[in-house]
Scaffold this motif. Structure first.
Motif, PDB file in Angstrom:
ATOM      1  N   LEU A  33     117.156  88.484 -22.824  1.00 59.94           N
ATOM      2  CA  LEU A  33     116.768  88.955 -24.155  1.00 59.94           C
ATOM      3  C   LEU A  33     115.959  87.904 -24.898  1.00 59.94           C
ATOM      4  O   LEU A  33     114.984  88.226 -25.571  1.00 59.94           O
ATOM      5  CB  LEU A  33     118.003  89.343 -24.964  1.00 59.94           C
ATOM      6  N   LYS A  34     116.357  86.642 -24.796  1.00 58.37           N
ATOM      7  CA  LYS A  34     115.619  85.567 -25.455  1.00 58.37           C
ATOM      8  C   LYS A  34     114.239  85.404 -24.847  1.00 58.37           C
ATOM      9  O   LYS A  34     113.273  85.108 -25.550  1.00 58.37           O
ATOM     10  CB  LYS A  34     116.379  84.255 -25.360  1.00 58.37           C
ATOM     11  N   LYS A  35     114.138  85.581 -23.538  1.00 57.18           N
ATOM     12  CA  LYS A  35     112.857  85.430 -22.856  1.00 57.18           C
ATOM     13  C   LYS A  35     111.874  86.515 -23.293  1.00 57.18           C
ATOM     14  O   LYS A  35     110.680  86.283 -23.374  1.00 57.18           O
ATOM     15  CB  LYS A  35     113.066  85.508 -21.347  1.00 57.18           C
ATOM     16  N   GLY A  36     112.379  87.691 -23.617  1.00 55.81           N
ATOM     17  CA  GLY A  36     111.522  88.805 -23.989  1.00 55.81           C
ATOM     18  C   GLY A  36     111.081  88.787 -25.442  1.00 55.81           C
ATOM     19  O   GLY A  36     110.141  89.467 -25.818  1.00 55.81           O
TER      20      GLY A  36
END
Length: 66
Positions: A33-36
């Motif tokens: 989620l953080k990467k997106g």
């Protein structure tokens, strides 16, 4: 809440996992989620605020009011 058969299977499979496996799965999901997420991009409905330009009329002298 209406869930599909696949969603039911995912929930049942998650509930069967041990505590360590659940934590590992949730940590991996959090990383995805953080990467997106865009880190410094402004939302699409807003424009960025740039204050790089100096305003000469504001730099002359301070404004005093009574």
């Amino acid at each position: 809440m209406d869930l599909t058969l696949d969603e039911h299977k995912l929930i049942v499979g998650f509930r069967r996992l041990g505590p360590a496996a659940k934590r590992e799965l949730l940590d991996h999901l959090s990383l995805l989620l953080k990467k997106g997420e865009p880190e410094s991009d402004p939302p699409a409905d807003r424009c960025p605020l740039d204050r790089e330009e100096e305003r000469p009329e504001a730099a002359k002298e301070p404004i005093f009011t009574e």
